[in-house]
Design a protein around this motif. Sequence first.
Motif, PDB file in Angstrom:
ATOM      1  N   LEU A  40       0.835  -1.209   0.000  1.00  0.00           N
ATOM      2  CA  LEU A  40       0.000   0.000   0.000  1.00  0.00           C
ATOM      3  C   LEU A  40       0.866   1.254   0.000  1.00  0.00           C
ATOM      4  O   LEU A  40       1.682   1.458   0.899  1.00  0.00           O
ATOM      5  N   HIS A  41       0.695   2.079  -1.001  1.00  0.00           N
ATOM      6  CA  HIS A  41       1.440   3.337  -1.111  1.00  0.00           C
ATOM      7  C   HIS A  41       0.670   4.396  -0.326  1.00  0.00           C
ATOM      8  O   HIS A  41      -0.204   5.065  -0.871  1.00  0.00           O
ATOM      9  N   VAL A  42       0.999   4.539   0.939  1.00  0.00           N
ATOM     10  CA  VAL A  42       0.122   5.295   1.825  1.00  0.00           C
ATOM     11  C   VAL A  42       0.382   6.803   1.779  1.00  0.00           C
ATOM     12  O   VAL A  42      -0.531   7.599   1.989  1.00  0.00           O
ATOM     13  N   LEU A  43       1.617   7.200   1.463  1.00  0.00           N
ATOM     14  CA  LEU A  43       1.900   8.627   1.243  1.00  0.00           C
ATOM     15  C   LEU A  43       2.596   8.770  -0.105  1.00  0.00           C
ATOM     16  O   LEU A  43       3.619   8.128  -0.351  1.00  0.00           O
ATOM     17  N   ARG A  44       2.015   9.603  -0.972  1.00  0.00           N
ATOM     18  CA  ARG A  44       2.555   9.750  -2.323  1.00  0.00           C
ATOM     19  C   ARG A  44       3.029  11.177  -2.552  1.00  0.00           C
ATOM     20  O   ARG A  44       2.218  12.100  -2.622  1.00  0.00           O
ATOM     21  N   ASP A  45       4.333  11.337  -2.668  1.00  0.00           N
ATOM     22  CA  ASP A  45       4.919  12.638  -3.017  1.00  0.00           C
ATOM     23  C   ASP A  45       4.297  13.804  -2.252  1.00  0.00           C
ATOM     24  O   ASP A  45       3.784  14.740  -2.847  1.00  0.00           O
ATOM     25  N   SER A  64      -6.936   7.694   3.863  1.00  0.00           N
ATOM     26  CA  SER A  64      -6.309   8.580   2.878  1.00  0.00           C
ATOM     27  C   SER A  64      -4.865   8.888   3.247  1.00  0.00           C
ATOM     28  O   SER A  64      -4.145   9.521   2.485  1.00  0.00           O
ATOM     29  N   GLY A  65      -4.430   8.460   4.436  1.00  0.00           N
ATOM     30  CA  GLY A  65      -3.041   8.681   4.826  1.00  0.00           C
ATOM     31  C   GLY A  65      -2.831   9.880   5.719  1.00  0.00           C
ATOM     32  O   GLY A  65      -1.698  10.218   6.056  1.00  0.00           O
ATOM     33  N   LYS A  66      -3.920  10.531   6.153  1.00  0.00           N
ATOM     34  CA  LYS A  66      -3.741  11.765   6.918  1.00  0.00           C
ATOM     35  C   LYS A  66      -3.138  11.526   8.301  1.00  0.00           C
ATOM     36  O   LYS A  66      -2.276  12.278   8.734  1.00  0.00           O
ATOM     37  N   SER A  67      -3.563  10.432   8.972  1.00  0.00           N
ATOM     38  CA  SER A  67      -2.959  10.121  10.271  1.00  0.00           C
ATOM     39  C   SER A  67      -1.487   9.759  10.107  1.00  0.00           C
ATOM     40  O   SER A  67      -0.634  10.185  10.900  1.00  0.00           O
ATOM     41  N   THR A  68      -1.202   8.976   9.081  1.00  0.00           N
ATOM     42  CA  THR A  68       0.185   8.592   8.817  1.00  0.00           C
ATOM     43  C   THR A  68       1.035   9.829   8.571  1.00  0.00           C
ATOM     44  O   THR A  68       2.142   9.956   9.097  1.00  0.00           O
ATOM     45  N   LEU A  69       0.484  10.764   7.793  1.00  0.00           N
ATOM     46  CA  LEU A  69       1.199  12.014   7.518  1.00  0.00           C
ATOM     47  C   LEU A  69       1.537  12.720   8.824  1.00  0.00           C
ATOM     48  O   LEU A  69       2.681  13.133   9.064  1.00  0.00           O
ATOM     49  N   CYS A  70       0.536  12.829   9.684  1.00  0.00           N
ATOM     50  CA  CYS A  70       0.717  13.499  10.971  1.00  0.00           C
ATOM     51  C   CYS A  70       1.815  12.807  11.781  1.00  0.00           C
ATOM     52  O   CYS A  70       2.681  13.462  12.367  1.00  0.00           O
ATOM     53  N   ARG A  71       1.811  11.488  11.773  1.00  0.00           N
ATOM     54  CA  ARG A  71       2.759  10.730  12.593  1.00  0.00           C
ATOM     55  C   ARG A  71       4.184  10.733  12.027  1.00  0.00           C
ATOM     56  O   ARG A  71       5.138  10.463  12.768  1.00  0.00           O
ATOM     57  N   ASP A 237      -6.324   9.073  -0.984  1.00  0.00           N
ATOM     58  CA  ASP A 237      -5.448   8.042  -1.559  1.00  0.00           C
ATOM     59  C   ASP A 237      -3.964   8.378  -1.408  1.00  0.00           C
ATOM     60  O   ASP A 237      -3.174   8.182  -2.333  1.00  0.00           O
ATOM     61  N   GLY A 238      -3.592   8.893  -0.246  1.00  0.00           N
ATOM     62  CA  GLY A 238      -2.183   9.140   0.019  1.00  0.00           C
ATOM     63  C   GLY A 238      -1.617  10.400  -0.608  1.00  0.00           C
ATOM     64  O   GLY A 238      -0.413  10.643  -0.533  1.00  0.00           O
ATOM     65  N   GLN A 239      -2.484  11.199  -1.231  1.00  0.00           N
ATOM     66  CA  GLN A 239      -1.991  12.422  -1.860  1.00  0.00           C
ATOM     67  C   GLN A 239      -2.685  13.646  -1.275  1.00  0.00           C
ATOM     68  O   GLN A 239      -3.825  13.556  -0.809  1.00  0.00           O
ATOM     69  N   ILE A 240      -1.977  14.782  -1.332  1.00  0.00           N
ATOM     70  CA  ILE A 240      -2.648  16.033  -1.022  1.00  0.00           C
ATOM     71  C   ILE A 240      -3.346  16.475  -2.302  1.00  0.00           C
ATOM     72  O   ILE A 240      -2.701  16.792  -3.309  1.00  0.00           O
ATOM     73  N   VAL A 241      -4.667  16.448  -2.265  1.00  0.00           N
ATOM     74  CA  VAL A 241      -5.431  16.747  -3.483  1.00  0.00           C
ATOM     75  C   VAL A 241      -5.594  18.241  -3.657  1.00  0.00           C
ATOM     76  O   VAL A 241      -5.462  18.775  -4.746  1.00  0.00           O
ATOM     77  N   GLU A 242      -5.896  18.925  -2.569  1.00  0.00           N
ATOM     78  CA  GLU A 242      -5.931  20.375  -2.651  1.00  0.00           C
ATOM     79  C   GLU A 242      -5.767  20.992  -1.278  1.00  0.00           C
ATOM     80  O   GLU A 242      -5.999  20.338  -0.258  1.00  0.00           O
ATOM     81  N   GLN A 243      -5.294  22.226  -1.252  1.00  0.00           N
ATOM     82  CA  GLN A 243      -5.223  22.937   0.013  1.00  0.00           C
ATOM     83  C   GLN A 243      -5.627  24.379  -0.201  1.00  0.00           C
ATOM     84  O   GLN A 243      -5.281  24.995  -1.201  1.00  0.00           O
ATOM     85  N   ALA A 244      -6.419  24.899   0.749  1.00  0.00           N
ATOM     86  CA  ALA A 244      -6.985  26.234   0.595  1.00  0.00           C
ATOM     87  C   ALA A 244      -7.424  26.746   1.954  1.00  0.00           C
ATOM     88  O   ALA A 244      -7.602  25.955   2.876  1.00  0.00           O
TER      89      ALA A 244
END
Lengths: 268, 216
Positions: A40-45, A64-71, A237-244
Amino acid sequence: MTAENVAPGDDSATPKSVNEPGDQAALVRLTGVNKHFGALHVLRDINLTVTAGEVVVVIGPSGSGKSTLCRTINRLETIDAGTIELDGRPLPEEGKALANLRSDVGMVFQSFNLFAHKTVLENVTLGPIKVRKARKADAEQQALALLERVGVATQKDKYPAQLSGGQQQRVAIARALAMKPKVMLFDEPTSALDPEMINEVLDVMTSLAKEGMTMVVVTHEMGFARRAADRVVFMADGQIVEQAPPSTFFTSPSSDRARDFLSKILTH
Amino acid sequence: MNVITDNLDLFFQGFLKTLGICIICLIGALILGTVIAGFRVSPVAPLRGVGTTYVNLVRNCPLTVVLFFIAFGLPEIGINQSYYVFGCAALIVYTAAFVCEALRSGINAIPAGQAEAARAIGLTFTQNLGSIILPQAFRTAIPPVGSVIIAMFKNSAILGAFGVSGDLLGNAILLTSSRGQDPTAVYLGIGFFFLLITIPAGLILQYLERKAVILR
């Protein structure tokens, strides 16, 4: 292909400059971060910069990988590729240097994780005494002030299991604050709470945000995101899709994925 | 039964000596077992290797083999001690492997979030182990560690059989072999004095277990 996902057009609306290396205000900087859990590619670029004083709320569907990102930000999760910098310095891989770094990064967990064999007061003083080498009396004085601030000072001699979930989480916030962290990470801090206890925790977080604490908050609380966030980061899906900024994100999200997500959570 | 009343001082001295061996070995086995358990959960791979090898070697050998290895092997390389010291050392080395594994079961029972929270506030591995993991592991592992300790108290009898004199079993051999007393009565008496150590030990463990329970 990934570039359009990590660098949305409205990125310039946020007060940061990803590509400026000497940027004093960039407190947390993730560059090209990738992580796999097995296949599983949990964080992508992942590219993400959090500036001092900024409150970044990370939302997105489960998995979507948000907890993993935080950790990854305090290296409770290791990464396969990319770099993570805190205050301009790359995260140490292990040992004392890593412990040192972690002492500057507050972390609040979904399941509170208060030390079960220690009282509320001991939970808050442990870090300052063991890591910061504070005197016990000083640490207790500071801890009491923090417990007062989060509204659980009267519970100081109880054990975590004797407290409600909301009280435990507020103690956990006090425990993190006792280290005087540069940035606070919140990993779904209200997801394990009964509904009537969610607000008491969110209120503490909102006041922290107002006081200028740098925060990365993974949450499903859209009300908190609207109220307290400087920027909403939407992951799927492991990506940041948008930020605003929240006002933009919640009213006119630019991606279909975010529109779809918001339509599902905001209609019921 | 006169054997017991007539030789009460011998039984009592044996009891005290055995109790002394038990206490020394209790302390030694707990300390060594804790250190090995720390090795086994260490982030440093070579330490984990040492811990695992120790447990696999020592736990899978009979106590008598460990004892004879220490008592007759070590003098070969120039280490000379009394049978008493060698006997206690063997019992400690042997029991530590079991203490380690019982303690590790306690460590594994601690929710992962406890250690994560400790790492998150900046505790080093050693601080984490000392302040968060082991204190909780000891409380959780009181029943299995207790069983290991009581087994060790009983195993201490092997020291008397091996030649350490003056302990309970040593005095039993003295009474039955040298003085030709009735073995039935003598060993009934010895059994009674062992129970005088192990039953209170069990009660103390029960008390500790109740007192140390961690609410979750």
